[in-house]
Write a protein that holds these residues in place. Structure first.
Motif, PDB file in Angstrom:
ATOM      1  N   UNK A  13       0.273   2.025  43.451  1.00  0.00           N
ATOM      2  CA  UNK A  13       1.058   0.993  44.124  1.00  0.00           C
ATOM      3  C   UNK A  13       2.349   0.766  43.343  1.00  0.00           C
ATOM      4  N   UNK A  14       3.462   0.728  44.046  1.00  0.00           N
ATOM      5  CA  UNK A  14       4.752   0.492  43.407  1.00  0.00           C
ATOM      6  C   UNK A  14       5.506  -0.594  44.152  1.00  0.00           C
ATOM      7  N   UNK A  15       5.996  -1.592  43.415  1.00  0.00           N
ATOM      8  CA  UNK A  15       6.746  -2.702  44.003  1.00  0.00           C
ATOM      9  C   UNK A  15       8.011  -2.937  43.182  1.00  0.00           C
ATOM     10  N   UNK A  16       9.174  -2.811  43.816  1.00  0.00           N
ATOM     11  CA  UNK A  16      10.459  -3.055  43.162  1.00  0.00           C
ATOM     12  C   UNK A  16      11.341  -3.828  44.131  1.00  0.00           C
ATOM     13  N   UNK A  54       9.921  -0.821  48.158  1.00  0.00           N
ATOM     14  CA  UNK A  54      11.211  -1.026  47.492  1.00  0.00           C
ATOM     15  C   UNK A  54      12.102  -1.753  48.484  1.00  0.00           C
ATOM     16  N   UNK A  55      12.635  -2.916  48.092  1.00  0.00           N
ATOM     17  CA  UNK A  55      13.474  -3.657  49.036  1.00  0.00           C
ATOM     18  C   UNK A  55      14.590  -4.421  48.315  1.00  0.00           C
ATOM     19  N   UNK A  64      10.715   2.026  51.840  1.00  0.00           N
ATOM     20  CA  UNK A  64      12.047   1.707  51.313  1.00  0.00           C
ATOM     21  C   UNK A  64      12.851   1.030  52.413  1.00  0.00           C
ATOM     22  N   UNK A  65      13.324  -0.184  52.133  1.00  0.00           N
ATOM     23  CA  UNK A  65      14.104  -0.883  53.152  1.00  0.00           C
ATOM     24  C   UNK A  65      15.139  -1.808  52.500  1.00  0.00           C
ATOM     25  N   UNK A 117      19.054   0.821  55.922  1.00  0.00           N
ATOM     26  CA  UNK A 117      19.978   1.493  55.010  1.00  0.00           C
ATOM     27  C   UNK A 117      21.402   1.245  55.511  1.00  0.00           C
ATOM     28  N   UNK A 118      22.270   0.803  54.639  1.00  0.00           N
ATOM     29  CA  UNK A 118      23.645   0.515  55.017  1.00  0.00           C
ATOM     30  C   UNK A 118      24.618   1.308  54.162  1.00  0.00           C
TER      31      UNK A 118
END
Length: 441
Positions: free
Chosen positions: A278-281, A310-311, A348-349, A378-379
């Motif tokens: 699990x990865x949370x950033x 990732x957000x 990823x957002x 993604x911008x």
């Protein structure tokens, strides 16, 4: 009466001596005074300086001064405002040491001389290969000075013919479970592996430091963050053989600005989700920085099969020069020649790439997102990237690649292929997976 007068005289002489003879362990100085907010009396704090030479350090760069440093630290740790002094003009050879807190108050490690690691691999104990100088449970701590911390890692970078150390190589400076830590002004160079690591820590400031190792030194990340939040890294020069700054799982509220990065692999989030972990950033801002002569620029990398999220990541006002891949999201990260295909990925957002300008040598933008878990939100805004050496061999490399990437673009965008790179909206599977990722993180 005569004897009483003599006795009083002796007391006065002894008291006078106490005021002029410094402590064997440390000298006390006033840090400064400021008026108490409720009254008229000044409250003053003092500092006590503990010079490592006073604790018997040889300071010749050959003799082992490890125990002397630990003894100096323990003395400074017992008093509020303690300062461990590493004086200029001297070299101190150190074996792996742990400087442990918590201490009585704020402690400063004043490095004006040079700290040297053992250059021979065989001199290291097999039980102490993870880090060289380890700070554990320190709170309200500063390391500063004009000196150098030299990992002397040259021998560690060579291909290993022996099984003595396998893949384990020491980090130069590591902070574990620490809070309110400041690292400023010092130089850290030639670490066997990572130069400066923060693990399970909070309230970190890195200001005006220099990190350097050759571009071909393997895995020598400059600054590595893991399970650490509330971080500011600023006004520093970082060049290494891997990421200038590496942001790993469990990190949030990280602000990086006014950094010169290169050589190396750029400023990276990840790799995240290795071995289905699990990865949370979240809440990462990288801005007002220069990245030059690196493999990557602004990068997010995740392993296949991982889970998490990732957000809210922004790379803004980044100047690149001769960077192979200035903008990268790679959900198929693999550090081997071949990795097994797996379903699922770290989501990823809400990632912004804005005002990124300069030159590239291979491909301007590479967004390779998963079929199962596409990248969303993604911008791209005001991206102007041109080849560093005129027309590239194989002109298709000048085209933007955006696979399974959803978001918005607005100009100016150079090359123009970025205008058509991102898809609009997102799929049902994206929203379903985003809900589970949010629950995990």
């Amino acid at each position: 009466m005569k004897h009483l007068s003599l006795f009083l005289c002796q007391i006065l002489v002894f008291s006078s001596l106490l005021t002029i003879i410094p402590s064997i362990e440390g000298r006390k100085f006033h840090r400064g005074c400021k008026k108490h907010h409720k009254g008229y009396e000044d409250s003053c704090t003092s500092i006590s300086i503990f010079n490592i030479l006073s604790f018997g350090a040889k300071a010749n760069g050959v003799s082992d001064d490890s125990k002397k440093l630990v003894a100096t630290w323990k003395a400074a740790c017992k008093v509020p405002g303690g300062v461990v002094q590493i004086p200029s003009g001297h070299k101190f050879l150190l074996k792996p040491v742990t400087l442990q807190g918590p201490c009585m108050g704020h402690v400063t490690l004043q490095v004006d001389g040079t700290l040297l690691a053992q250059p021979k691999i065989g001199s290291w104990s097999k039980s102490n290969l993870f880090q060289w100088i380890n700070f554990k449970w320190v709170h309200n701590f500063t390391i500063q000075g004009s000196g150098t911390i030299d990992g002397q890692g040259y021998n560690w970078w060579k291909p290993m013919k022996s099984k003595y150390i396998s893949d384990i190589k020491p980090t130069a400076l590591r902070f574990y479970a620490s809070e309110d830590v400041t690292v400023r002004d010092i130089t850290i160079r030639n670490s066997p592996q990572v130069h400066l690591k923060f693990d399970n820590s909070r309230g970190v400031k890195v200001d005006n430091i220099t990190i350097s190792s050759p571009g071909n030194s393997p895995n020598t990340d400059g600054i590595h963050l893991q399970n650490t939040r509330d971080v500011e890294i600023l006004h520093s020069n970082i060049g290494s053989g891997d990421d200038c700054v590496s942001i790993q799982t469990g990190c949030s509220n990280v602000h990086i600005h006014h950094i010169n990065c290169g050589p190396g692999h750029g400023i990276s989030l990840g790799g995240l989700g290795k071995d289905k972990s699990i990865a949370c950033v979240s809440d990462i801002l990288v801005e007002n920085s220069n990245i030059q002569n690196t493999l990557y620029g602004a990068r997010i990398k995740t392993w296949q099969g991982g889970i998490g999220l990732v957000k809210n990541v922004t790379f803004s006002n980044i100047q690149v020069a001769n960077v192979n891949f200035p903008i990268v999201i790679n959900q198929f990260y693999c550090d081997k020649s071949l990795c097994q295909n797996q379903t699922g990925s770290v989501a990823i957002k809400e990632v912004n790439f804005e005002r990124i300008t300069g030159t590239f040598s291979t491909q301007p933008i590479h967004l390779a997102c998963s079929d199962d878990v596409p990248c969303t939100g993604i911008n791209l805004s005001d991206i102007q990237l041109k080849p560093s050496r005129g027309p590239l061999e194989g002109s298709q490399n000048q085209e933007a690649l955006c696979s399974n990437s959803y978001g918005n673009s607005k100009g100016p965008l150079i090359p123009s292929s970025m205008n058509y790179c991102l898809k609009k909206g997102g799929g049902v599977s994206v929203h379903k997976f985003s809900r589970s990722s949010n629950e995990l993180c």
